[in-house]
Design a protein around this motif. Sequence first.
Motif, PDB file in Angstrom:
ATOM      1  N   SER A  99      -8.548  23.953  -3.189  1.00 38.71           N
ATOM      2  CA  SER A  99      -9.321  24.689  -2.199  1.00 38.71           C
ATOM      3  C   SER A  99      -9.576  23.850  -0.953  1.00 38.71           C
ATOM      4  O   SER A  99      -9.833  24.389   0.127  1.00 38.71           O
ATOM      5  N   ASP A 100      -9.498  22.503  -1.088  1.00 39.55           N
ATOM      6  CA  ASP A 100      -9.685  21.629   0.066  1.00 39.55           C
ATOM      7  C   ASP A 100      -8.546  21.781   1.073  1.00 39.55           C
ATOM      8  O   ASP A 100      -8.664  21.331   2.217  1.00 39.55           O
ATOM      9  N   LEU A 101      -7.449  22.396   0.654  1.00 42.71           N
ATOM     10  CA  LEU A 101      -6.300  22.593   1.535  1.00 42.71           C
ATOM     11  C   LEU A 101      -6.277  23.984   2.154  1.00 42.71           C
ATOM     12  O   LEU A 101      -5.361  24.315   2.901  1.00 42.71           O
ATOM     13  N   LYS A 102      -7.287  24.792   1.861  1.00 42.31           N
ATOM     14  CA  LYS A 102      -7.311  26.163   2.359  1.00 42.31           C
ATOM     15  C   LYS A 102      -7.227  26.207   3.876  1.00 42.31           C
ATOM     16  O   LYS A 102      -6.530  27.050   4.454  1.00 42.31           O
ATOM     17  N   LEU A 103      -7.914  25.285   4.525  1.00 43.43           N
ATOM     18  CA  LEU A 103      -7.907  25.227   5.984  1.00 43.43           C
ATOM     19  C   LEU A 103      -6.498  25.068   6.521  1.00 43.43           C
ATOM     20  O   LEU A 103      -6.119  25.711   7.512  1.00 43.43           O
ATOM     21  N   TYR A 104      -5.704  24.233   5.864  1.00 47.95           N
ATOM     22  CA  TYR A 104      -4.326  23.981   6.294  1.00 47.95           C
ATOM     23  C   TYR A 104      -3.404  25.133   5.894  1.00 47.95           C
ATOM     24  O   TYR A 104      -2.506  25.511   6.640  1.00 47.95           O
ATOM     25  N   ASP A 105      -3.641  25.675   4.716  1.00 48.57           N
ATOM     26  CA  ASP A 105      -2.784  26.753   4.224  1.00 48.57           C
ATOM     27  C   ASP A 105      -2.901  28.008   5.082  1.00 48.57           C
ATOM     28  O   ASP A 105      -1.918  28.732   5.288  1.00 48.57           O
ATOM     29  N   GLN A 106      -4.101  28.277   5.598  1.00 48.87           N
ATOM     30  CA  GLN A 106      -4.286  29.455   6.438  1.00 48.87           C
ATOM     31  C   GLN A 106      -3.437  29.374   7.704  1.00 48.87           C
ATOM     32  O   GLN A 106      -3.033  30.396   8.252  1.00 48.87           O
ATOM     33  N   ALA A 107      -3.179  28.154   8.150  1.00 48.73           N
ATOM     34  CA  ALA A 107      -2.350  27.957   9.351  1.00 48.73           C
ATOM     35  C   ALA A 107      -0.921  27.581   8.985  1.00 48.73           C
ATOM     36  O   ALA A 107      -0.119  27.260   9.864  1.00 48.73           O
ATOM     37  N   HIS A 108      -0.593  27.580   7.685  1.00 45.57           N
ATOM     38  CA  HIS A 108       0.745  27.260   7.186  1.00 45.57           C
ATOM     39  C   HIS A 108       1.219  25.863   7.620  1.00 45.57           C
ATOM     40  O   HIS A 108       2.395  25.643   7.889  1.00 45.57           O
ATOM     41  N   LEU A 109       0.286  24.932   7.674  1.00 45.36           N
ATOM     42  CA  LEU A 109       0.616  23.592   8.153  1.00 45.36           C
ATOM     43  C   LEU A 109       1.252  22.706   7.092  1.00 45.36           C
ATOM     44  O   LEU A 109       1.934  21.743   7.430  1.00 45.36           O
ATOM     45  N   PRO A 128      -3.421  17.432  12.159  1.00 45.88           N
ATOM     46  CA  PRO A 128      -3.311  18.902  12.267  1.00 45.88           C
ATOM     47  C   PRO A 128      -4.640  19.565  12.612  1.00 45.88           C
ATOM     48  O   PRO A 128      -4.668  20.583  13.304  1.00 45.88           O
ATOM     49  N   VAL A 129      -5.739  18.983  12.113  1.00 45.47           N
ATOM     50  CA  VAL A 129      -7.053  19.556  12.412  1.00 45.47           C
ATOM     51  C   VAL A 129      -7.345  19.453  13.899  1.00 45.47           C
ATOM     52  O   VAL A 129      -7.777  20.417  14.541  1.00 45.47           O
ATOM     53  N   MET A 130      -7.099  18.277  14.470  1.00 47.77           N
ATOM     54  CA  MET A 130      -7.438  18.033  15.870  1.00 47.77           C
ATOM     55  C   MET A 130      -6.489  18.721  16.846  1.00 47.77           C
ATOM     56  O   MET A 130      -6.911  19.204  17.894  1.00 47.77           O
ATOM     57  N   THR A 131      -5.215  18.769  16.508  1.00 46.48           N
ATOM     58  CA  THR A 131      -4.233  19.276  17.474  1.00 46.48           C
ATOM     59  C   THR A 131      -3.881  20.747  17.296  1.00 46.48           C
ATOM     60  O   THR A 131      -3.359  21.372  18.232  1.00 46.48           O
ATOM     61  N   GLN A 132      -4.172  21.321  16.129  1.00 48.79           N
ATOM     62  CA  GLN A 132      -3.787  22.710  15.902  1.00 48.79           C
ATOM     63  C   GLN A 132      -4.929  23.601  15.424  1.00 48.79           C
ATOM     64  O   GLN A 132      -5.095  24.713  15.933  1.00 48.79           O
ATOM     65  N   ILE A 133      -5.719  23.126  14.479  1.00 49.44           N
ATOM     66  CA  ILE A 133      -6.757  23.983  13.903  1.00 49.44           C
ATOM     67  C   ILE A 133      -7.938  24.157  14.848  1.00 49.44           C
ATOM     68  O   ILE A 133      -8.379  25.279  15.114  1.00 49.44           O
ATOM     69  N   LEU A 141     -18.109  25.265   8.654  1.00 46.56           N
ATOM     70  CA  LEU A 141     -18.597  23.965   8.203  1.00 46.56           C
ATOM     71  C   LEU A 141     -18.720  23.907   6.687  1.00 46.56           C
ATOM     72  O   LEU A 141     -18.234  22.972   6.040  1.00 46.56           O
ATOM     73  N   ILE A 142     -19.345  24.898   6.120  1.00 50.28           N
ATOM     74  CA  ILE A 142     -19.577  24.917   4.671  1.00 50.28           C
ATOM     75  C   ILE A 142     -18.268  25.074   3.904  1.00 50.28           C
ATOM     76  O   ILE A 142     -18.065  24.450   2.864  1.00 50.28           O
ATOM     77  N   ALA A 143     -17.363  25.881   4.428  1.00 51.16           N
ATOM     78  CA  ALA A 143     -16.090  26.133   3.741  1.00 51.16           C
ATOM     79  C   ALA A 143     -15.156  24.928   3.771  1.00 51.16           C
ATOM     80  O   ALA A 143     -14.293  24.793   2.901  1.00 51.16           O
ATOM     81  N   ASN A 144     -15.328  24.052   4.764  1.00 48.79           N
ATOM     82  CA  ASN A 144     -14.394  22.928   4.942  1.00 48.79           C
ATOM     83  C   ASN A 144     -15.132  21.596   5.042  1.00 48.79           C
ATOM     84  O   ASN A 144     -14.745  20.708   5.813  1.00 48.79           O
ATOM     85  N   ALA A 145     -16.170  21.452   4.249  1.00 49.73           N
ATOM     86  CA  ALA A 145     -17.074  20.309   4.374  1.00 49.73           C
ATOM     87  C   ALA A 145     -16.375  18.958   4.206  1.00 49.73           C
ATOM     88  O   ALA A 145     -16.629  18.025   4.966  1.00 49.73           O
TER      89      ALA A 145
END
Length: 208
Positions: free
Chosen positions: A4-14, A74-79, A114-118
Amino acid sequence: MAESDLKLYDQAHLFDHLTTKQRQIIAAAIDVFAEIGYANASTKLVAQRAGVAEGNLFAKFKNKAGLLDAILQPVMTQIVPKIFNDFIGASAKHPETDLKTLIRQLVSERIDFLIANAKVLKLLFSELAYSQSRRDLLAQAIPAPQIARMGQTFTELKQQGQLVDWPDAEIFQLLWSLLGGAAVNYLFYQQVPDADKLTRSILKVLRP
């Protein structure tokens, strides 16, 4: 370690290009770095948490610094730019939005994010605190046209008498300070933000 910690990346297919083992390594690294800090972590511990040989980590990510970059870049440059763009886009669709509604939407969405990607955000905030190069990279990643569009929204709200007549840079700085402070309190001190209270605090300062 949690996928689940990768959900942020998976949503953007990174991370679609990564193998199962590489995903396990990334998820384990996020877990370990957030738990004990990047400086205190070792590649051996990350590999153990991922359930893979340490050589698997070196083969793809080279070293601990390379692993950190794989998580944060990926967080800084895309998300982050996409989140900013989505918020501005939503505001543009509703030009009649008043200041209270705009701030409430901004606060609520940021708290949910914030809570979803703490874990990932805790790592990001830790690095931004002492890395000027990462702060510069994050600043450069925000699309200039979207900043201009937000500035237009500020101008309209000022003309309507809803927003203090401050330079846009000061308004952005205030928003970052209050939202960032709430994020730090949650990530490092487990103080869950109160959306209504935070909204009122921002409006108290930004209303004429």
